[in-house]
Design an enzyme around this catalytic site. Structure first.
Site, PDB file in Angstrom:
ATOM      1  N   HIS A 178       0.827  -1.204   0.000  1.00 52.99           N
ATOM      2  CA  HIS A 178       0.000   0.000   0.000  1.00 52.99           C
ATOM      3  C   HIS A 178       0.867   1.263   0.000  1.00 52.99           C
ATOM      4  O   HIS A 178       0.446   2.320   0.464  1.00 52.99           O
ATOM      5  CB  HIS A 178      -0.957   0.028   1.204  1.00 52.99           C
ATOM      6  N   SER A 302      16.727  14.673 -20.783  1.00 57.18           N
ATOM      7  CA  SER A 302      15.803  15.798 -20.785  1.00 57.18           C
ATOM      8  C   SER A 302      16.381  16.876 -21.686  1.00 57.18           C
ATOM      9  O   SER A 302      17.602  17.072 -21.742  1.00 57.18           O
ATOM     10  CB  SER A 302      15.621  16.342 -19.363  1.00 57.18           C
TER      11      SER A 302
END
Length: 485
Positions: A178, A302
């Site tokens: 979780h 990038s």
């Protein structure tokens, strides 16, 4: 503005025939339109040989070995000239399978030019509906594409993944259930889980049946019996289909029911989904710094941030797996449907098989390249483990429960006491040791628990990797040294 549609050579509309062509080019030999025509030609040639070799039609001579070789050579030499010739014929016939029939009759006339053999051409496509040829052609095409292109790439991925799992079997990793810190594991064990899942799906795909039929316009052998009533047409059909390396389907409408295709595409889609799970997990591990992308990464990460190396291989794979899975799902759901004895939805739908498999092949290629560019960073994994000593609340309360069950006093409410110590707060080694020493545990248990660290609380995780790396042995692995709870 100039129309790009008029450019020469023609510009690809889709990415598989454009920027990604090198990765998927081997599929052209199996799942392209020309490959379909070549396989139709193969089926028609083998049907003619089957009929004449078996003496199915009385009074028709057997073809000589040379004639059979030359007919089969039409298939093996099928290339650009034949593609162009068939396209020209189809413009006249307005029917793709009929074009193949006329194409082969013309070739047979060159191979057996004697006037006495003029009738042999009538046994090309004899008693066949188009689907008799098409279903066999598609079965052979899909079988070839999966066995010769997709499976080798899937096995290469599995080999790379199991190699990583073995290499990292004992590298401790903070689990996250979780998204929250949870019982530690190892990076190798987590990769082994994914490898084990993928291997199971590969097994299903490798065991797939590829069905075929040849039984006429509505599956009744009506024309066959009308033409040659004394032949055992079911046996003739069965021996022909099985001779092609397929499984004979004895009961169909005009079309082979395509259930086997739906089964195969569902398995391929499930493999895709497991592989997608691998991509998202590895992407997350990269973002956490557990893997560094350094090897073979001479790319721009990038356009503005020079420090970045983006996990593009896994992101590209995710997208292609989603496209492939969506197409495989619609193929599986649509191909099992047919109105009454025949409609043509399957004909249009099957032309997308190559695209569906192609995007999966492209994803496999990207994942293999992505995995090859990763280096594990055990220091980053160790740092996260050292920040989360509260995960040892589980083994401490489990040991207390075992002692309480044995009647050792002072072991009441172990879960609640550890919850009070650890929930919503960070603790370190000093706080945990202080807590353990205040429990009044037997000396051996106290020593075992105080020696425990997040990095050594691994259970059998390293051993479990064996189930993925040596899948033939499903028994428990040999126990390596690890600290029990």
């Amino acid at each position: 503005m100039q129309s790009l549609a008029d450019a020469t050579p023609p510009i690809a509309l889709g990415p598989l025939d454009g920027r990604y062509r090198p990765a998927v080019a081997p599929l052209v030999d199996h799942l392209s339109e020309p490959a379909l025509n070549r396989m139709r030609t193969h089926v028609e040639v083998e049907w003619l040989i089957h009929l004449t070799d078996g003496g199915v039609v009385p009074g028709v001579r057997r073809l000589s070995d040379d004639e059979k070789d030359r007919l089969r050579e039409v298939v093996t030499t099928f290339g650009p000239a034949e593609i162009e010739e068939l396209a020209a014929t189809e413009k006249v016939t307005q029917h793709d399978v009929k074009a193949v029939e006329y194409f082969l009759k013309q070739r047979l006339g060159q191979i057996a030019p004697d006037q006495a053999d003029a009738g042999l051409g009538e046994l090309i496509h004899f008693c066949c509906t188009s689907e008799d040829v098409n279903n066999l052609a598609y079965a052979l095409m899909v079988k070839g594409a999966v066995e010769r292109v997709w499976l080798p790439k899937a096995h290469a991925l599995l080999e790379a993944l199991t190699g990583m799992a073995d290499e990292l079997r004992a590298v401790p990793l903070l689990a996250r259930t979780h998204g929250q810190p949870a019982t530690p594991t190892t990076m190798g064990k987590e990769l082994a889980v994914l490898a084990h899942r993928l291997r199971r799906q590969l097994g299903r795909i490798e065991r797939a049946e590829h069905l075929g039929k040849l039984n006429g316009a509505t599956g009744t052998y009506g024309a066959h019996l009308a033409a040659v009533p004394d032949a055992d047409w079911q046996q003739v059909s069965r021996s022909f289909v099985e001779g092609l390396g397929l499984t004979w389907n004895p009961l169909t409408t005009q079309i082979e029911s395509h259930d086997w295709q739906a089964e195969l595409y569902a398995d391929l889609a499930r493999f895709n989904r497991v592989l997608h799970n691998l991509c998202t997990d590895v992407w997350t591990y990269i973002s956490l710094g557990y893997f560094a992308q350094v090897r073979g990464q001479g790319t721009v990460g990038s356009s503005t941030m020079p420090h970045k190396v983006n996990p593009i291989r896994f992101e590209n794979a995710e997208a292609n797996l989603e496209v492939s899975t969506a197409l495989l799902d619609v193929l599986a759901s649509t191909l099992v449907q047919s109105r009454m004895q025949r409609d043509l939805t399957d004909s249009s739908m099957q032309r997308n098989i190559g695209t569906a498999v192609g995007h999966s092949v492209l994803a496999l290629d990207n994942v293999v390249r992505g995995l090859a560019g990763l280096d594990a960073v055990p220091e980053a994994m160790a740092a996260d483990l050292d920040e989360n000593w509260e995960v040892l609340g589980e083994p401490v309360q489990s040991a207390m429960r075992a002692l309480g069950a044995q009647g050792v006093p002072g072991m009441d409410e172990p879960y609640e006491r550890l919850k009070e110590l650890t929930r919503g707060r960070r603790i370190g080694q000093p706080e945990l040791i202080e807590f353990v020493r205040g429990l009044g545990l037997p000396a051996e248990v106290e020593q075992r628990l105080t020696a425990l660290t997040p990095a050594t609380y691994l259970g059998l995780a390293p051993d479990l990797v064996d189930h993925a790396t040596t899948p033939g042995d499903q028994s428990a692995g040999t126990t390596q040294e690890s600290t029990p709870a």
